[in-house]
Write a protein that holds these residues in place. Structure first.
Motif, short mmCIF file in Angstrom:
data_model
loop_
_atom_site.label_atom_id
_atom_site.label_comp_id
_atom_site.label_asym_id
_atom_site.label_seq_id
_atom_site.Cartn_x
_atom_site.Cartn_y
_atom_site.Cartn_z
N THR A 178 25.60 33.54 6.43
CA THR A 178 24.20 33.23 6.12
C THR A 178 23.40 32.90 7.37
N ALA A 179 24.03 32.99 8.54
CA ALA A 179 23.36 32.57 9.77
C ALA A 179 22.58 33.71 10.42
N THR A 180 21.44 33.36 10.98
CA THR A 180 20.67 34.29 11.81
C THR A 180 20.40 33.57 13.12
N PHE A 181 20.75 34.21 14.23
CA PHE A 181 20.60 33.54 15.52
C PHE A 181 19.39 34.09 16.27
N GLY B 283 16.83 25.39 14.91
CA GLY B 283 17.73 25.75 13.81
C GLY B 283 17.19 25.20 12.51
N VAL C 151 28.16 26.41 11.29
CA VAL C 151 27.38 27.31 10.44
C VAL C 151 28.30 28.17 9.58
N PHE D 122 28.79 31.81 8.87
CA PHE D 122 28.33 33.00 9.59
C PHE D 122 27.70 34.05 8.66
N GLY E 240 26.61 37.46 11.05
CA GLY E 240 26.01 36.61 12.08
C GLY E 240 25.72 37.36 13.38
N VAL F 189 28.34 28.12 18.49
CA VAL F 189 26.93 28.10 18.12
C VAL F 189 26.31 26.90 18.82
N HIS G 172 17.19 30.22 9.98
CA HIS G 172 18.46 30.52 10.65
C HIS G 172 19.64 30.36 9.70
N GLY G 173 19.34 29.98 8.47
CA GLY G 173 20.43 29.79 7.51
C GLY G 173 20.93 28.36 7.45
N ILE G 174 20.20 27.44 8.06
CA ILE G 174 20.57 26.02 7.98
C ILE G 174 20.13 25.50 6.61
#
Ligand SMILES: *Cc1c(COP(=O)(O)O)cnc(C)c1O
Length: 348
Positions: free
Chosen positions: A339-342, A257, A335, A337, A37, A223, A261-263
């Protein structure tokens, strides 16, 4: 910019990194994929500050940036293959080998390269069978063996669990002709590493750790997803790509999101049986209306997607009796983390 952001309480996060580094001697930070993340470059810089001599990346694609951002050694967790034609051969890169043919091929292609030999554990992902070690050693040529590696599952069902497996590999290493006393381990607890060190004091055991290092104190991370738009909707009104009818009067929030963003879409709990479904309908549950639970939390509760998440935003339904946040406000979001992209990572 305010979008789908990660705020890091830098002092608290770094305290936790320091604690993990102290309590896990000889640690090798793992920095791969989405960088848990944070992004890989940021974690490379933090590793320098932690004073570690080696980091581990996942793939050869990740090597050049790691060499640029970190001054020490860079270990590659994915085993080298002859068809990885762009594999960086550099004196700071440590390759992983897990097949006899690959040992011979790398010895021919890059004599003098630094390597780890990996044993195949109950993970059954990569590595030599213990009976292949002699054959591997026989074709090492000028390769320099820097250690032996084992990657264990989160919890092995083999006798003695992860400790038992690690101990059997330590014994196999000792009985083999592999000339190293460094054992890199993945997914052993501090207690298991301690027990193994006590049992085999001549071994230099080095844990390779990602999640419990970088995400060891989730309280240091928050987040925030920004509300980009807001509309009042009436029951029965059709909205979105799918023109789904809204189940009640309420507010439709468009929140930064989305899938990029991985949502992801979290499916509602399966409601089996006509009776259970009827009961839910009677209660007027939004689940029964076919909505899915979103990871966005508003007014202390996880809220429902009005439709599946879009690329960069999500449409979330808020019932009319809940006070809606204003455009520009940010909301909490749970989220994963890995798989999340911020949009932004703010160290404060
Ligand atoms: C990803 C990986 C790790 C780190 O795993 P975490 O669960 O994030 O600590 C360690 N070893 C290997 C071989 C890996 O692929």
């Amino acid at each position: 910019m305010s979008g789908f952001d990660l705020d890091v309480d830098a002092a608290r996060w770094r305290r936790s990194l320091g604690t993990v580094t102290e309590t896990r001697p000889r640690l090798v930070p793992v920095i791969k994929g989405n960088g848990y993340g944070f992004g890989r470059d940021l974690l490379c810089r933090e590793s320098t500050a932690l004073g570690v001599d080696t980091i581990a990346v996942g793939t050869y694609d990740e090597v050049p940036a790691a060499l640029a951002a970190f001054d020490g050694d860079v270990m590659v967790l994915t085993p080298w293959r002859p068809f990885f034609v762009d594999a960086v051969i550099d004196d700071r890169v440590i390759h992983t080998l897990g097949r006899v043919d690959d040992v011979a091929a790398l010895a021919a292609a890059a004599p003098g390269a630094r390597v780890l030999l990996e044993g195949e554990t109950s993970m059954a992902r990569h590595g030599f069978d213990r009976h292949e070690l002699a054959a591997a050693v026989a074709v090492l040529g000028d390769l320099r063996v820097e250690g032996f590696a084992i990657h264990l599952p989160l919890r092995s069902v083999a006798p003695g669990g992860n400790y038992g497996e690690a101990e059997r590999w330590a014994a196999a290493l000792e009985a083999s002709q592999v000339e190293t006393t460094t054992l890199y381990v993945s997914h052993l607890t501090p207690g298991e590493v301690g027990a193994l060190s006590a049992r085999r004091p001549h071994l230099d055991i080095r844990p390779r750790i990602g999640t419990s290092l970088w995400l060891g104190d989730l309280g240091a991370l928050s987040v925030r997803a920004t509300v980009i738009d807001s509309h009042l909707v009436a029951r029965g009104e059709h909205i979105g790509y799918r023109q789904r009818a809204m189940p009640r009067d309420g507010t439709l929030l468009i929140i930064a999101g989305g899938t990029s963003h991985g949502i992801g879409l979290e499916s509602p709990k399966a409601v089996s049986g006509v009776v259970a479904r009827g009961k839910q309908l009677a209660k007027g549950g939004l689940e029964a209306a076919g909505l899915s639970l979103s990871p966005f939390r508003i007014g202390g509760k996880q809220r429902w997607f009005a439709e599946p998440p879009h690329m960069q935003a999500s449409m979330v339904f808020l019932p009319g009796d809940v006070e809606a946040p204003a455009v520009g406000d940010s909301v909490d979001v749970a989220v994963r983390f890995t798989t999340a992209t911020f949009d932004a990572i703010n160290l404060r």
